[in-house]
Design an enzyme around this catalytic site. Structure first.
Site, short mmCIF file in Angstrom:
data_model
loop_
_atom_site.label_atom_id
_atom_site.label_comp_id
_atom_site.label_asym_id
_atom_site.label_seq_id
_atom_site.Cartn_x
_atom_site.Cartn_y
_atom_site.Cartn_z
N HIS A 133 13.08 43.87 34.57
CA HIS A 133 14.27 44.07 33.75
C HIS A 133 15.49 43.72 34.89
O HIS A 133 15.18 43.99 36.28
CB HIS A 133 14.40 45.50 33.44
CG HIS A 133 15.81 45.56 32.83
ND1 HIS A 133 16.38 44.83 31.79
CD2 HIS A 133 16.55 46.83 32.81
CE1 HIS A 133 17.45 45.47 31.38
NE2 HIS A 133 17.82 46.56 32.19
N SER B 43 0.25 59.20 39.93
CA SER B 43 -0.58 58.08 39.38
C SER B 43 -1.45 57.45 40.38
O SER B 43 -2.38 56.68 39.84
CB SER B 43 0.64 56.88 38.97
OG SER B 43 1.59 57.36 38.15
N SER C 85 10.30 48.07 -3.62
CA SER C 85 10.62 48.03 -5.20
C SER C 85 11.88 47.41 -5.43
O SER C 85 12.80 47.28 -4.54
CB SER C 85 10.58 49.46 -5.67
OG SER C 85 11.72 50.36 -5.15
N SER D 106 4.50 52.96 32.50
CA SER D 106 4.26 51.91 31.19
C SER D 106 4.01 50.61 31.78
O SER D 106 2.90 50.06 31.46
CB SER D 106 5.34 52.35 30.41
OG SER D 106 5.29 51.45 29.24
N GLN D 107 5.03 49.91 32.21
CA GLN D 107 4.94 48.48 32.74
C GLN D 107 3.90 48.29 33.88
O GLN D 107 3.18 47.30 33.89
CB GLN D 107 6.33 48.05 32.93
CG GLN D 107 7.06 47.50 31.69
CD GLN D 107 6.97 46.68 30.93
OE1 GLN D 107 6.04 45.80 31.31
NE2 GLN D 107 6.87 46.75 29.54
N GLY E 74 4.67 48.88 27.90
CA GLY E 74 3.59 48.30 28.82
C GLY E 74 2.38 48.78 27.92
O GLY E 74 1.28 47.95 28.13
N GLN F 270 15.03 52.02 42.05
CA GLN F 270 14.94 50.67 42.46
C GLN F 270 15.55 50.48 43.83
O GLN F 270 15.20 49.93 44.82
CB GLN F 270 15.00 49.65 41.64
CG GLN F 270 13.68 49.46 40.42
CD GLN F 270 14.12 48.39 39.48
OE1 GLN F 270 14.82 47.33 39.85
NE2 GLN F 270 13.18 48.47 38.55
#
Length: 337
Positions: free
Chosen positions: A107, A52, A251, A26-27, A133, A85
């Site tokens: 992040h 990917s 409303s 995504s990112q 992303g 990571q």
């Protein structure tokens, strides 16, 4: 009020650097494509056999292994999932960083909770776009931008701040505004927002509302529309103009119910439990639990994921979305009862 940096305040140094984006989710895909279209020399770092790779190459990007990309680049952005990571950094990235390189994260989790230690001779920064992303990418293509946070923790070169801000400009965030923070502040507020409000608190509230109506004998389809489906309308109004805009647009009956019922649902006891959640984030307890969960294979996490996917509110929602996709009138099928 904290200073917000915009495109006109930021230089274009990033176009003179070689940038590796590790990951193409995504990112990652948004960062790589936005940087490329901003005039940057970009490579995508992926593991061998990544699904990917074809997608990135089809988009006109050059793909390397994470180790090769880190060695080639002098700016490295980490966008792979938090739990993956540390191993990638220690095995493939750290050995290939050189003095003066800039290591970036989208992040702050692994830096703040010491799962990754970056050598002090390497510049270390944070660029955290405040949204998914695919939205970051869409806004860039439309000539707009997404707000972002930035932080600098190591500035060995003396140029880290300007380069981090320039990266933010390269992915389009300078168009909307970039706000300075720290790794600690970004991590703790992000985790709290996700857990207490945006994800954990919200999904629990939606499910509880749906179940309350169904258990009282109302049709599940109606319960889903009233407690889940219509949320998008409310969120869009808040996004456009805050709580006041939302209350102006609904409303008077709904607004009165907002004022009178809301504090009964979200009372002082809820705020006390929110503070407990924040304390667990601040003292590292929640991070420790998440790290241990991943080290043990994630069985509890996967079990919770399966349970959520099999819940009644999800089954009813799937049925209603299928009807909508077919162009059928809602409520004509036997969904969920």
């Amino acid at each position: 009020m904290a200073r917000v940096y915009r495109e006109g305040d930021i230089g274009n140094e990033i176009t003179n650097r070689k940038v590796a984006v590790l990951g193409y989710g995504s990112q990652g895909h948004a960062h790589a494509l936005n940087l490329k279209e901003s005039g940057c020399d970009v490579r995508v770092g992926l593991y061998e056999g990544s699904k990917s790779r074809a997608e990135a190459e089809e988009a006109g990007l050059q793909v390397m292994s994470s180790a090769e990309a880190s060695e080639w680049a002098n700016v490295v952005m980490m966008t792979i999932p938090d739990e993956k990571q540390p191993a990638v950094f220690s095995e493939e990235v750290a050995p290939n960083l050189s003095e003066g390189d800039l290591m970036l994260f989208a992040h702050g989790f692994n830096i703040h909770f010491n799962q990754i230690i970056v050598s002090p001779e390497i510049d270390l920064g944070l660029i955290a776009p405040k949204g998914p992303g695919h939205v970051l990418r869409r806004l860039y293509v439309e000539g707009k931008g997404m707000p972002a946070l930035f932080a600098v923790q190591n500035d060995a070169s003396g140029q880290a701040r300007d380069l981090v801000l320039s990266y933010a400009r390269g992915i389009g965030c300078g168009r909307a505004g970039v706000l300075e923070t720290t790794f600690a502040e970004e991590t703790e507020t992000d985790l709290f927002g996700e857990q207490a409000v945006l994800c954990g608190g919200l999904t629990a509230l939606l499910t509880a509302g749906f179940e309350t109506l169904v258990e009282a004998g109302y049709q599940p389809e109606l319960a889903y529309y009233e407690c889940v489906n219509e949320l998008k309308l409310i969120v869009d109004l808040i996004y456009e103009g805050g709580l006041a805009q939302m209350r102006y647009s609904i409303s008077n009956t709904a607004e009165y119910g907002d004022y009178t019922a809301g504090p009964k649902i979200i009372d002082q006891a809820v705020k006390d439990r929110m503070r407990d959640i924040l304390t667990d984030i601040q003292n590292g307890k929640w991070a420790k639990d998440w790290v241990l969960e991943n080290q043990s294979g994630g069985s509890s996490f996967l079990a919770m994921r399966r349970k959520g996917a099999e819940s009644r509110v999800e089954k009813v929602g799937q049925g209603l979305r299928a009807l909508a996709a077919e162009g059928a009138e809602p409520g004509t099928g036997g969904n969920g009862r």
